[in-house]
Design a protein around this motif. Structure first.
Motif, short mmCIF file in Angstrom:
data_model
loop_
_atom_site.label_atom_id
_atom_site.label_comp_id
_atom_site.label_asym_id
_atom_site.label_seq_id
_atom_site.Cartn_x
_atom_site.Cartn_y
_atom_site.Cartn_z
N MET A 163 37.34 -5.03 90.47
CA MET A 163 36.65 -3.78 90.21
C MET A 163 35.30 -3.89 90.90
N PHE A 164 34.91 -2.86 91.65
CA PHE A 164 33.67 -2.95 92.41
C PHE A 164 32.88 -1.64 92.36
N LYS A 165 31.64 -1.75 92.81
CA LYS A 165 30.81 -0.56 92.93
C LYS A 165 31.10 0.09 94.28
N LYS A 166 31.44 1.35 94.23
CA LYS A 166 31.80 2.10 95.43
C LYS A 166 30.68 2.06 96.46
N SER A 167 29.45 2.24 96.03
CA SER A 167 28.32 2.30 96.96
C SER A 167 28.13 0.96 97.68
N ALA A 168 28.35 -0.15 96.98
CA ALA A 168 28.18 -1.47 97.59
C ALA A 168 29.23 -1.71 98.66
N VAL A 169 30.46 -1.27 98.41
CA VAL A 169 31.54 -1.40 99.40
C VAL A 169 31.23 -0.54 100.62
N GLU A 170 30.79 0.67 100.39
CA GLU A 170 30.48 1.57 101.50
C GLU A 170 29.30 1.05 102.32
N ASN A 171 28.29 0.47 101.64
CA ASN A 171 27.13 -0.08 102.35
C ASN A 171 27.51 -1.25 103.25
N ALA A 172 28.61 -1.94 102.90
CA ALA A 172 29.07 -3.08 103.70
C ALA A 172 30.03 -2.65 104.80
N GLY A 173 30.28 -1.35 104.91
CA GLY A 173 31.17 -0.86 105.96
C GLY A 173 32.61 -0.66 105.54
#
Length: 272
Positions: A163-173
């Motif tokens: 389970m992850f934070k959507k914004s953190a995944v998007e910030n990493a590309g």
């Protein structure tokens, strides 16, 4: 407790019975989702479409179906689905695994207690045919500093139950192309971005394993993909040249042996 989205991708080779069980396991969570995103990666069989119709009847308006005309692979499908997730917290789910009933509740509690973390997974229990007969367990380090050290040589999170934070995944590309290693590559980039992670010390999911799974973790293409990943990690100074050589040597040895031998190696050396 925070709300969360479920992100799942399906393609034509999946088995309908496994697919239905996977969905049902997420519907049976002790803390329910309010947003279920299902990506159809290319055309599906009639049997899989029947399962989707069943899911629509069960989930109703909470189910968002994203259809991709041609199969493009798991990473691309998950990126597409992620844009449709309405919540910041996203629970990944594969189509042939079974989440334990309190999986998401435990992960939500972890995010609530540790606001600085961006990724939470836990123990995966593997099974062959009978979901109640566990054949192996993949146990990972729990704390962020241990995870960072572990990540230098092995995948630090269990993707089937992350389970992850959507914004953190998007910030990493987001998910990017890396044959069979899209998730490991993503975690590496997130850790390099300063994101923190945690692994729970309890089982969260039952994962359907078997010799076919271990056969896929071999061959020239898979070894080349690992070389590409470790080259990136060396370039970013996450690992030293010595660690790079050691990692490649170990992966090459594992990659060239027969699937049955590789399974035994994983069972003895990398599972509990």
């Amino acid at each position: 407790m925070a709300e969360y989205s479920v992100l799942m991708s399906v393609y034509y080779k999946e088995k309908p019975a496994y697919f239905r069980s996977a969905i049902q396991s997420m519907l049976d969570q002790t803390v329910k989702t309010n947003d279920f995103v299902l990506v159809c990666d290319g055309p599906l069989t009639d049997e899989l479409e029947e399962v989707i119709s069943w899911a629509q009847a069960m989930i109703g308006d909470m189910l968002t179906i994203v259809r991709i005309p041609q199969n493009g692979g798991l990473g691309k499908a998950l990126n597409k689905g992620l844009t449709r997730c309405r919540n910041e917290l996203v629970a990944r789910m594969d189509t042939d695994d079974v989440s334990l009933p309190n999986r998401c509740e435990r992960q939500l509690e972890a995010f609530e207690a540790h606001s600085d973390i961006s990724i939470v997974s836990g123990i995966v229990e593997e099974f062959f045919d009978d979901v109640n007969t566990v054949t192996a367990r993949r146990v990972l380090p729990e704390k962020d500093d241990e995870i960072r050290k572990f990540a230098k040589a092995r995948n630090p999170f269990n993707h089937p139950c992350v389970m992850f934070k959507k914004s953190a995944v998007e910030n990493a590309g987001g998910y990017q192309d890396m044959y069979l290693l899209e998730d490991y590559y993503l975690w590496v980039r997130m850790l390099l971005n300063g994101e923190k992670g945690m692994n729970l010390s309890c089982p969260l999911i039952r994962m359907r394993a078997g010799l076919d799974m271990y056969r896929r973790r071999g061959g020239i293409k898979y070894i080349a993909s690992q070389k590409k990943l470790f080259s990136y990690m060396r370039e970013k100074k996450m690992i030293s040249s010595c660690e790079y050589v050691k990692n490649i040597a170990m992966r090459a040895c594992s990659g060239i042996v027969l699937g049955k031998i590789r399974y035994l190696l994983y069972l003895v050396l990398l599972r509990k």
